[in-house]
Design a protein around this motif. Structure first.
Motif, short mmCIF file in Angstrom:
data_model
loop_
_atom_site.label_atom_id
_atom_site.label_comp_id
_atom_site.label_asym_id
_atom_site.label_seq_id
_atom_site.Cartn_x
_atom_site.Cartn_y
_atom_site.Cartn_z
N VAL A 137 0.84 -1.21 0.00
CA VAL A 137 0.00 0.00 0.00
C VAL A 137 0.87 1.25 0.00
O VAL A 137 0.57 2.24 -0.68
CB VAL A 137 -0.95 0.00 1.21
CG1 VAL A 137 -1.67 1.33 1.34
CG2 VAL A 137 -1.95 -1.15 1.11
N ARG A 138 1.96 1.20 0.74
CA ARG A 138 2.87 2.35 0.84
C ARG A 138 3.45 2.77 -0.51
O ARG A 138 3.73 3.95 -0.73
CB ARG A 138 4.01 2.02 1.82
CG ARG A 138 5.05 3.10 1.99
CD ARG A 138 6.12 2.63 2.98
NE ARG A 138 7.21 3.59 3.09
CZ ARG A 138 8.30 3.58 2.32
NH1 ARG A 138 8.43 2.65 1.38
NH2 ARG A 138 9.25 4.47 2.48
N THR A 139 3.61 1.82 -1.44
CA THR A 139 4.18 2.15 -2.74
C THR A 139 3.25 3.02 -3.57
O THR A 139 3.70 3.72 -4.49
CB THR A 139 4.50 0.88 -3.55
OG1 THR A 139 3.28 0.21 -3.91
CG2 THR A 139 5.39 -0.07 -2.76
N ARG A 140 1.96 2.93 -3.31
CA ARG A 140 0.93 3.63 -4.09
C ARG A 140 0.97 3.24 -5.58
O ARG A 140 0.44 3.95 -6.42
CB ARG A 140 1.05 5.14 -3.94
CG ARG A 140 0.90 5.63 -2.51
CD ARG A 140 0.69 7.12 -2.44
NE ARG A 140 0.87 7.62 -1.10
CZ ARG A 140 0.72 8.91 -0.75
NH1 ARG A 140 0.41 9.80 -1.67
NH2 ARG A 140 0.90 9.29 0.49
N ASN A 141 1.61 2.14 -5.86
CA ASN A 141 1.58 1.56 -7.20
C ASN A 141 0.32 0.70 -7.27
O ASN A 141 0.19 -0.29 -6.54
CB ASN A 141 2.84 0.72 -7.41
CG ASN A 141 2.92 0.07 -8.77
OD1 ASN A 141 1.94 -0.45 -9.27
ND2 ASN A 141 4.11 0.09 -9.37
N THR A 142 -0.62 1.07 -8.13
CA THR A 142 -1.95 0.42 -8.13
C THR A 142 -1.86 -1.09 -8.23
O THR A 142 -2.51 -1.82 -7.46
CB THR A 142 -2.80 0.97 -9.28
OG1 THR A 142 -2.92 2.38 -9.16
CG2 THR A 142 -4.20 0.35 -9.25
N ALA A 143 -1.06 -1.60 -9.17
CA ALA A 143 -0.94 -3.05 -9.33
C ALA A 143 -0.36 -3.69 -8.08
O ALA A 143 -0.84 -4.74 -7.63
CB ALA A 143 -0.07 -3.37 -10.55
N THR A 144 0.66 -3.06 -7.51
CA THR A 144 1.30 -3.61 -6.31
C THR A 144 0.35 -3.61 -5.12
O THR A 144 0.28 -4.60 -4.37
CB THR A 144 2.56 -2.80 -5.96
OG1 THR A 144 3.44 -2.80 -7.09
CG2 THR A 144 3.29 -3.38 -4.77
N ALA A 194 -2.86 -12.17 -7.43
CA ALA A 194 -1.93 -11.44 -6.56
C ALA A 194 -0.51 -11.47 -7.13
O ALA A 194 0.16 -10.43 -7.23
CB ALA A 194 -1.94 -12.03 -5.15
N GLN A 195 -0.06 -12.65 -7.50
CA GLN A 195 1.30 -12.77 -8.03
C GLN A 195 1.45 -12.02 -9.36
O GLN A 195 2.48 -11.38 -9.62
CB GLN A 195 1.66 -14.24 -8.22
CG GLN A 195 1.64 -15.07 -6.93
CD GLN A 195 2.87 -14.83 -6.06
OE1 GLN A 195 3.44 -13.75 -6.03
NE2 GLN A 195 3.28 -15.86 -5.34
N LEU A 196 0.43 -12.09 -10.20
CA LEU A 196 0.46 -11.36 -11.47
C LEU A 196 0.58 -9.86 -11.23
O LEU A 196 1.41 -9.18 -11.86
CB LEU A 196 -0.82 -11.66 -12.27
CG LEU A 196 -1.04 -10.82 -13.53
CD1 LEU A 196 0.05 -11.08 -14.56
CD2 LEU A 196 -2.43 -11.10 -14.11
N LEU A 197 -0.22 -9.33 -10.33
CA LEU A 197 -0.22 -7.89 -10.06
C LEU A 197 1.10 -7.43 -9.43
O LEU A 197 1.62 -6.36 -9.75
CB LEU A 197 -1.39 -7.52 -9.17
CG LEU A 197 -2.78 -7.63 -9.83
CD1 LEU A 197 -3.89 -7.47 -8.80
CD2 LEU A 197 -2.93 -6.59 -10.94
N ALA A 224 7.22 -0.36 -11.98
CA ALA A 224 8.01 0.49 -11.09
C ALA A 224 9.36 0.82 -11.72
O ALA A 224 9.83 1.96 -11.69
CB ALA A 224 8.20 -0.18 -9.74
N VAL A 225 9.99 -0.19 -12.31
CA VAL A 225 11.28 0.02 -12.98
C VAL A 225 11.08 0.87 -14.23
O VAL A 225 11.86 1.77 -14.53
CB VAL A 225 11.93 -1.32 -13.34
CG1 VAL A 225 13.18 -1.11 -14.17
CG2 VAL A 225 12.27 -2.09 -12.07
#
Length: 248
Positions: free
Chosen positions: A178-185, A224-227, A235-236
């Motif tokens: 959640v902290r990353t704010r990356n939607t997929a993550t 979950a693993q896909l996202l 991210a990269v």
């Protein structure tokens, strides 16, 4: 190029990268479909079952490795590889603790990855801190709820603390996702929690066996693993601009 031309160029590059990523994920989708096609409630534990179940995760690891390189081996790729080991172990009920241990290592690797510099760093707002607290309280509450059922399990003296540590690690992983704010993550981390809750409720006989219980667990798990994998690639990509595409 002026600003409008640059923006249009960037949009085309994003579309091209998204298409390339989707195509690289096709083997994952096909292998996941094969798992659901072959799996039946009475499927016996076998090497073939382990291969079919873990194949989608191994293919995801190959995709992330091809996009992000060797730097991801101690990150999401490593987490996926340990998850594949966990998948194989859970085929045989007597190896449940080994499987849980493998997934615990995967969560540790995901956790350190979400803290790495490849993910943008944001200051935590008050609503995010509240969400972190809610996740921790939900994790603790779920463990307390599960505790009486853990006491009835074989080797409860080992299962009880092991599950407690595992719950802490997966909740921590979810919080840092959640902290990353990356939607997929974010969605990947939360979906993993949902999958493990579904599995534990059935495994420890908290609820009666559900007709499509395994399908629920595995759909949320593969999702979950896909996202998480896609989130790591994105991210990269966001950090590097489009250097990977321009070099190719």
């Amino acid at each position: 190029m002026d600003i409008l031309e640059t923006d249009a160029y960037d949009k085309r590059q994003r579309r091209n990268l998204s298409c390339a990523l989707f195509l690289s994920l096709l083997p994952f989708f096909l292998s996941a479909a094969l798992y659901f096609y072959l799996w039946t409630p009475d499927s016996p534990a076998s090497i073939m079952s382990a291969v079919v179940k873990s194949a989608p995760i191994l293919l995801l690891a190959a995709v992330v490795l091809s996009w992000n390189g060797g730097q991801s081996v101690l990150g999401v790729v490593g987490g996926l590889l340990f998850s594949a080991v966990g998948d194989c172990c859970l085929i045989w009920p007597e190896h449940f603790l080994h499987g849980m241990g493998a997934f615990a290592v995967a969560h540790v690797l995901y956790t350190f990855t979400f803290l790495s510099s490849r993910y943008a760093t944001f200051s935590s707002s008050s609503w995010l801190r509240l969400l972190y607290l809610i996740l921790f309280l939900c994790g603790g509450g779920f463990y307390i709820y599960l505790y009486p059922f853990l006491q009835k399990a074989p080797d409860s003296d080992v299962i009880i603390p092991a599950v407690g540590v595992y719950v802490f690690l997966i909740i921590l992983m979810g919080i840092l996702a959640v902290r990353t704010r990356n939607t997929a993550t974010v969605l990947g981390g939360l979906s993993f929690i949902v999958s493990d809750i579904s599995l534990s409720l059935q495994l420890f006989k908290v609820i009666a066996p559900m007709k499509h219980g395994n399908a629920l667990v595995m759909v949320t798990y593969y999702l979950a693993q896909l996202l998480i994998a896609v989130g790591d690639v994105k991210a990269v990509e966001n950090k590097d601009g489009f250097s990977k595409w321009k070099r190719s």
